[in-house]
Motif scaffolding. Structure first.
Motif, short mmCIF file in Angstrom:
data_model
loop_
_atom_site.label_atom_id
_atom_site.label_comp_id
_atom_site.label_asym_id
_atom_site.label_seq_id
_atom_site.Cartn_x
_atom_site.Cartn_y
_atom_site.Cartn_z
N LEU A 77 2.06 78.99 -33.48
CA LEU A 77 1.90 80.49 -33.80
C LEU A 77 2.62 81.31 -32.49
CD1 LEU A 77 -1.51 80.86 -35.04
CD2 LEU A 77 0.44 81.37 -36.18
N ILE A 78 2.43 80.72 -31.36
CA ILE A 78 3.06 81.45 -30.11
C ILE A 78 4.48 81.38 -30.10
CG2 ILE A 78 3.18 81.28 -27.62
CD1 ILE A 78 0.31 80.41 -27.74
N TYR A 79 4.88 80.23 -30.80
CA TYR A 79 6.34 80.13 -30.83
C TYR A 79 6.92 80.81 -31.85
CZ TYR A 79 10.84 77.31 -31.33
OH TYR A 79 12.00 77.33 -31.27
N VAL A 80 6.31 80.99 -33.10
CA VAL A 80 6.74 81.94 -33.87
C VAL A 80 7.01 83.34 -33.42
CG1 VAL A 80 6.24 82.68 -36.32
CG2 VAL A 80 6.24 80.37 -35.98
N GLY A 81 5.64 83.90 -32.85
CA GLY A 81 5.62 85.12 -32.30
C GLY A 81 6.79 85.34 -31.38
N TYR A 82 7.13 84.28 -30.37
CA TYR A 82 8.30 84.63 -29.63
C TYR A 82 9.56 84.78 -30.32
CZ TYR A 82 12.10 83.57 -26.65
OH TYR A 82 13.30 83.21 -25.89
N ASN A 86 12.51 87.57 -30.33
CA ASN A 86 13.87 87.64 -29.51
C ASN A 86 14.97 86.84 -30.33
OD1 ASN A 86 14.54 87.72 -26.75
ND2 ASN A 86 14.89 85.74 -26.50
N TYR A 87 14.97 86.72 -31.72
CA TYR A 87 15.88 86.15 -32.45
C TYR A 87 16.26 86.94 -33.71
CZ TYR A 87 15.85 81.92 -29.75
OH TYR A 87 15.92 80.81 -28.77
N ARG A 88 17.35 87.13 -34.22
CA ARG A 88 17.79 87.95 -35.18
C ARG A 88 17.62 87.06 -36.53
NH1 ARG A 88 23.49 91.08 -33.90
NH2 ARG A 88 22.74 92.20 -32.24
N GLU A 89 17.99 86.03 -36.39
CA GLU A 89 17.81 84.86 -37.48
C GLU A 89 16.52 83.90 -37.28
OE1 GLU A 89 21.34 83.21 -38.93
OE2 GLU A 89 22.42 85.10 -39.00
N LEU A 90 15.77 83.95 -38.03
CA LEU A 90 14.50 83.07 -37.62
C LEU A 90 14.76 81.66 -37.81
CD1 LEU A 90 11.52 85.20 -38.74
CD2 LEU A 90 12.27 84.90 -36.45
N ARG A 91 15.09 81.35 -38.95
CA ARG A 91 15.22 79.76 -39.10
C ARG A 91 14.47 78.90 -38.58
NH1 ARG A 91 21.94 79.29 -38.52
NH2 ARG A 91 22.50 81.06 -40.53
N LEU A 92 13.15 79.04 -38.91
CA LEU A 92 12.12 78.35 -38.38
C LEU A 92 11.72 77.16 -39.00
CD1 LEU A 92 9.71 81.32 -37.44
CD2 LEU A 92 11.21 79.92 -35.67
N LEU A 98 8.36 70.12 -37.81
CA LEU A 98 8.02 69.24 -36.68
C LEU A 98 6.66 69.56 -36.13
CD1 LEU A 98 8.98 67.07 -35.06
CD2 LEU A 98 10.09 68.54 -33.67
N PHE A 99 6.24 70.81 -36.18
CA PHE A 99 4.86 71.30 -35.75
C PHE A 99 3.96 70.46 -36.75
CE2 PHE A 99 6.53 74.67 -33.23
CZ PHE A 99 6.29 74.18 -32.06
N ALA A 100 4.14 70.69 -38.00
CA ALA A 100 3.29 70.23 -39.08
C ALA A 100 3.28 68.50 -39.15
CB ALA A 100 3.82 70.50 -40.56
N ILE A 101 4.31 67.99 -38.74
CA ILE A 101 4.41 66.55 -38.80
C ILE A 101 3.54 65.93 -37.55
CG2 ILE A 101 5.74 64.57 -38.19
CD1 ILE A 101 8.13 65.83 -39.92
#
Length: 198
Positions: A77-82, A86-92, A98-101
């Protein structure tokens, strides 16, 4: 809107991280207090720094869920919030996958290695879900088969966690915290300026 969304997601992640970290040390007291919720004569006392709500959530995702590796949820969640900041294209997709794995594989591994030993979190280091999945797989392929399966799954996972990803994740968490802190300070300064004008 995007900055506000990122800020809210980061605050949620920080709150969840705090509640889980506290639960790792106060789980016995929190579990006893949770058992007293709804009992008319009881007066439940929570040791968790995030109060009753934090203890209940942490118990659900740590004790009954993924054990120690439940920490992956607030970190994600912290990573997604950041990234919202900071990024125009999320592409998460790759990072979230990887977090889910790590969340599921880490939980099952802890369940396999430690099972219910010491009864940590009331279920074991792998949490209720991790221990249950480990037992289910062991019942099908046996203990040695489970050991080989975990090796097969961990090798590509570790390969995905190349140094650049770990560096980006660490940088994102650090910068995200700084941005949230600066935002709070700016809001406070603006409030002080408004008071002076009045």
């Amino acid at each position: 809107k995007r900055i506000v969304s990122g800020f809210i997601i980061m605050l949620l992640g920080i709150y969840l991280l705090s509640s889980i970290l506290a639960y790792l040390f106060t789980w016995k007291e929190d579990m006893s207090a949770i058992a007293e919720i709804g009992v008319p004569t009881a007066n439940p006392h929570f040791k968790n720094v995030c109060g009753m709500f934090g203890a209940v959530i942490a118990n659900a995702i740590v004790g009954k869920g993924f054990g120690f590796f439940a920490l992956m949820i607030p970190v994600a969640l912290i990573y997604v919030g950041y990234r919202f900041f900071n990024y125009r294209e999320l592409r998460l997709y790759r990072h979230l996958m990887l977090f889910a794995i790590l969340l599921i594989l880490g939980s099952v591994t802890m369940g396999y290695v430690f099972d219910t030993k010491w009864s940590i979190y009331g279920t074991g280091l792998g949490g209720g879900l991790g221990v249950s999945l480990s037992d289910w797989f062991e019942g099908i392929i046996g203990g040695f088969g489970m050991f080989l399966l975990l090796i097969v799954l961990w090798v590509p996972t570790i390969m995905l966690m190349r140094p650049s990803f770990l560096r980006d994740m660490g940088s994102a968490i650090s910068k995200g915290y700084d941005k949230a802190n600066n935002y709070i300070h700016k809001r406070g300064e603006n409030g002080e300026m408004d008071d002076m004008e009045d």
